[in-house]
Design a protein around this motif. Sequence first.
Motif, mmCIF file in Angstrom:
data_model
loop_
_atom_site.group_PDB
_atom_site.id
_atom_site.type_symbol
_atom_site.label_atom_id
_atom_site.label_comp_id
_atom_site.label_asym_id
_atom_site.label_seq_id
_atom_site.Cartn_x
_atom_site.Cartn_y
_atom_site.Cartn_z
ATOM 1 N N PRO A 12 0.839 -1.207 0.000
ATOM 2 C CA PRO A 12 0.000 0.000 0.000
ATOM 3 C C PRO A 12 0.876 1.259 0.000
ATOM 4 O O PRO A 12 2.072 1.180 0.254
ATOM 5 C CB PRO A 12 -0.762 -0.089 1.336
ATOM 6 C CG PRO A 12 -0.505 -1.447 1.871
ATOM 7 C CD PRO A 12 0.727 -1.954 1.260
ATOM 8 N N TRP A 59 -1.025 -8.495 -5.658
ATOM 9 C CA TRP A 59 -1.596 -7.172 -5.432
ATOM 10 C C TRP A 59 -1.927 -7.038 -3.938
ATOM 11 O O TRP A 59 -2.916 -7.553 -3.459
ATOM 12 C CB TRP A 59 -2.861 -7.022 -6.282
ATOM 13 C CG TRP A 59 -3.487 -5.652 -6.191
ATOM 14 C CD1 TRP A 59 -4.602 -5.309 -5.492
ATOM 15 C CD2 TRP A 59 -3.034 -4.471 -6.831
ATOM 16 N NE1 TRP A 59 -4.868 -3.976 -5.649
ATOM 17 C CE2 TRP A 59 -3.917 -3.427 -6.463
ATOM 18 C CE3 TRP A 59 -1.955 -4.177 -7.690
ATOM 19 C CZ2 TRP A 59 -3.764 -2.111 -6.926
ATOM 20 C CZ3 TRP A 59 -1.813 -2.874 -8.141
ATOM 21 C CH2 TRP A 59 -2.716 -1.850 -7.751
ATOM 22 N N SER A 60 -1.028 -6.352 -3.189
ATOM 23 C CA SER A 60 -1.289 -6.160 -1.751
ATOM 24 C C SER A 60 -1.393 -4.665 -1.478
ATOM 25 O O SER A 60 -0.958 -4.189 -0.430
ATOM 26 C CB SER A 60 -0.163 -6.765 -0.916
ATOM 27 O OG SER A 60 -0.059 -8.127 -1.159
ATOM 28 N N HIS A 61 -1.949 -3.944 -2.473
ATOM 29 C CA HIS A 61 -1.967 -2.485 -2.365
ATOM 30 C C HIS A 61 -3.064 -1.982 -1.434
ATOM 31 O O HIS A 61 -2.921 -0.959 -0.779
ATOM 32 C CB HIS A 61 -2.143 -1.890 -3.767
ATOM 33 C CG HIS A 61 -2.190 -0.398 -3.763
ATOM 34 N ND1 HIS A 61 -1.130 0.372 -3.312
ATOM 35 C CD2 HIS A 61 -3.159 0.471 -4.139
ATOM 36 C CE1 HIS A 61 -1.448 1.642 -3.409
ATOM 37 N NE2 HIS A 61 -2.678 1.738 -3.904
ATOM 38 N N ASP A 62 -4.174 -2.713 -1.387
ATOM 39 C CA ASP A 62 -5.287 -2.225 -0.568
ATOM 40 C C ASP A 62 -6.028 -3.421 0.023
ATOM 41 O O ASP A 62 -6.690 -4.176 -0.705
ATOM 42 C CB ASP A 62 -6.232 -1.402 -1.459
ATOM 43 C CG ASP A 62 -7.332 -0.738 -0.648
ATOM 44 O OD1 ASP A 62 -7.453 -1.062 0.557
ATOM 45 O OD2 ASP A 62 -8.055 0.100 -1.213
ATOM 46 N N GLU A 63 -5.921 -3.561 1.329
ATOM 47 C CA GLU A 63 -6.509 -4.776 1.924
ATOM 48 C C GLU A 63 -8.026 -4.804 1.863
ATOM 49 O O GLU A 63 -8.647 -5.842 2.086
ATOM 50 C CB GLU A 63 -5.998 -4.991 3.351
ATOM 51 C CG GLU A 63 -6.348 -3.893 4.315
ATOM 52 C CD GLU A 63 -5.856 -4.200 5.721
ATOM 53 O OE1 GLU A 63 -5.102 -5.168 5.904
ATOM 54 O OE2 GLU A 63 -6.239 -3.450 6.625
ATOM 55 N N LYS A 64 -8.618 -3.636 1.543
ATOM 56 C CA LYS A 64 -10.088 -3.632 1.452
ATOM 57 C C LYS A 64 -10.561 -4.214 0.123
ATOM 58 O O LYS A 64 -11.714 -4.599 -0.030
ATOM 59 C CB LYS A 64 -10.602 -2.191 1.610
ATOM 60 C CG LYS A 64 -10.462 -1.696 3.043
ATOM 61 C CD LYS A 64 -11.193 -0.379 3.224
ATOM 62 C CE LYS A 64 -10.514 0.475 4.264
ATOM 63 N NZ LYS A 64 -9.525 1.407 3.731
ATOM 64 N N GLN A 65 -9.665 -4.245 -0.846
ATOM 65 C CA GLN A 65 -10.057 -4.756 -2.161
ATOM 66 C C GLN A 65 -10.120 -6.291 -2.157
ATOM 67 O O GLN A 65 -9.313 -6.936 -1.459
ATOM 68 C CB GLN A 65 -9.063 -4.295 -3.225
ATOM 69 C CG GLN A 65 -9.161 -2.808 -3.496
ATOM 70 C CD GLN A 65 -8.078 -2.348 -4.447
ATOM 71 O OE1 GLN A 65 -7.102 -3.051 -4.702
ATOM 72 N NE2 GLN A 65 -8.256 -1.148 -4.981
ATOM 73 N N ASN A 68 -7.040 -8.251 -3.056
ATOM 74 C CA ASN A 68 -5.846 -8.054 -2.229
ATOM 75 C C ASN A 68 -5.261 -9.395 -1.769
ATOM 76 O O ASN A 68 -5.980 -10.288 -1.327
ATOM 77 C CB ASN A 68 -6.199 -7.215 -0.996
ATOM 78 C CG ASN A 68 -4.960 -6.708 -0.304
ATOM 79 O OD1 ASN A 68 -4.285 -5.810 -0.829
ATOM 80 N ND2 ASN A 68 -4.636 -7.289 0.839
#
Length: 787
Positions: A12, A59-65, A68
């Motif tokens: 993130p 893809w660990s950019h946004d845990e809400k996605q 993720n």
Amino acid sequence: MASVKVAVRVRPFNKREINMNAQLIIQMNGKMTGIINTKANARDESIRYKEFTFDHSYWSHDEKQLENVSQEDVYNDLGTEVVDCAFQGYNACVFAYGQTGSGKTFTMMGSPENQGLIPRICKALFEKMSENSKKGITHRVQVSYLEIYQERVADLLRNRDNTSLKVREHPKKGPYVQGLTTCLVTNYGHVEECMSRGNSHRTTASTNMNDVSSRSHAIFTITFVQAGYCDGVPSETVSKIHLVDLAGSERADATRASGQRLKEGAHINKSLVTLGSVISALAEVSLSDQNGYRKSFFIPYRDSVLTWLLKDSLGGNSKTIMIATISPADCNYGETLSTLRYANRAKNIINKPTVNEDPNVKLIRELRNEISKLKALMFSEHRSDMLAQLHEKEAREKELTEEWAGKWREAQAILREQRALGLRKSGPGVVLDSDRPHLVAIDDDPLTTGVTLYHLKEGKTSIGTEDSEVKQDIELRGAGMEPQHCVIVFQDGVATLHPQPGAYVMLNNLLIESPARLSQGCIIFLGKAHVFRFNDPAEAAELRKGDKIYNLSRLNLLSWSTPDLANSMENLQHSQDMDKSDLEHQRINLEKDREDFEKEQEVFEEKRRSLAEAQAKLEEEKKLLLREQFEQNQSMISSSQSVYRSLPSIANENAEHIIQIINYCLRGAGSQTHYEYEVRIRTVDDRWSILRRYSRFRDLHLSMKAKYGNIVSSISFPSKKFFANSESVARARKQHLEAYLLRLLETCKNNSNCPLAYGGPITKNVLINFSPFFQKGVFEIGKYGTC
Ligand SMILES: Nc1ncnc2c1ncn2[C@@H]1O[C@H](COP(=O)(O)OP(=O)(O)OP(=O)(O)O)[C@@H](O)[C@H]1O
């Protein structure tokens, strides 16, 4: 053959990037990772956008996605493969590469609430081991943890001492670090303890890019040995797993670092540049192989410590995974692109993993195959001529199997013993981590060379001397030790010290007469020569858990004052690492501890009062005793004077013989310390001196009493003293003992049964005949004085 598996993971935005209003420049789709150059000409697509394909793009950019990728997902993909490698007997390596702050440590180690690959792999290993052990398979696991900082190797499992360890190369086993601590671990808790010890020793310093950035490479290595029988055939494999958290890969100027930081950067880059060169050279090798023209390439493994140690993991006998961690922000475009290119090159490395089987086990397996083939041949072709060959092979196979089983059993027995004792190697040292409560002797004798540890039994452990009528569990010798001195009762996890009446027992500098609870680290004095430290590993583990640390002061140091506790609270409040809720929680605990402490202080005060009373009583008794002693001295001196008067032949200097104690001196060491008295003797025909300790005089008295009965019993002999080694006792004794000897000679001279009463002058022979006590050389041979 297996190519290095490569995964890319994007993290993130961090605070700095959010504050800068950074733009997201990473795209991921399946295995593909794309990077956008926001500064490039929009029309030139090949410059504006670049795409790479890897084994995994996380893809660990946004845990809400929804898409993720969590720590668990990464473990399920990559970690399980490492665990499988270990059980199949392959070497494995996972290394995380990327710019500072891009998420290497997060991926490899993680945090306690969000664990990374290393703890998850270790946990899974132990889970699977416990399943396999039900099938009779045995395991041995060792871990080591090292750091490479400025091309120097440091042992993270040893207390920091700035020593750099040397990297050596074993002809068969390859490069290794000489003197590195290897911890034998038997459960996940042990590994956790090693990880947290190592992590706390890691060299960290802040740079402009990441406040807690690690500037060093860390290698956590697990050596996993597995043995058992597979379909009746012995099987033993060894697997080495390297889990590597590399230092930040950025160029020194990117962090605007200078001075020492820049110097470190140069060193770190040396390792990483060499890693890059090794990866490039290996990629060239495999490309040349694929194109059918094999060229020989020089692989510069030895140019850096990192590549030398990871030699097997790069192009050798290992299944290797590289995780490239990247930032999602446009401000890091250059570094991220460089990381992606690096990772892309690593994909081409081809390794040659093989199962690391014990050579003897391999031979046994091969022999068994040959035996079955021979048997089949003999059966189908009726070849009886092969019988001798078959027997020979069977005998060899049996011998090797027995040898292997014996070796393994022996290794397991040693392991069990080490485990029970808690012995582990730490660099050149040996650490004893016993998990049972024990006493460690603290010896002030400069000649002592060993370390003594006494384990306490569940229930009662008695301590006394070997003279005790009842056999003591721990037998000690020395001044002030009573035959049955004390008992330590260990029950329900609590140890209590019970002193026997009259025994000299001190706990943390307080004389105790009634049972007292022992707590971790307390100091026990028994008699005058023995000091011990009490260790209770279970209690220590409890105390180590942060919120219970204050109990140490409560349990152990009753002498701590309330202001001390208040100070410790102040210190805690100043501790920067703790967040507010933590502090509040600890403040409440401390308050509670303070209340408990005050209650205990009251009890302590009560004890102190009764102790003071007892002490006053003791003083009174001492005075009485001294008075009695003084009177006794006086009467002995006057009696000796009368002896002097009545014995002109013995006491007079000018007479023909004389007995006199002219001096005394302290001899021996440690618990053997004692006073010796120099007795000068003059007979009609000779003069000589002898050295005798008090107990020899007592022996003389006892033997004379046995020989001549009442007439000797009536002679007053100086009594045994508690503080026998003090100067004042020695001084008083000198006179008493001299008076005693004169009185003894005088008395016996008048006894017709005694050699002294023969009527003639006392010669040397007559005196020695009377008692060997007077003979020079007797009792005078001991190392620490007369024996
Ligand atoms: N995948 C992720 N998900 C959530 N947070 C992450 C992730 N990766 C990294 N972070 C966070 O980013 C910060 C920097 O990560 P980390 O310390 O792992 O970087 P690093 O590459 O190991 O840095 P260094 O080179 O200094 O060791 C940490 O606060 C970490 O929690």
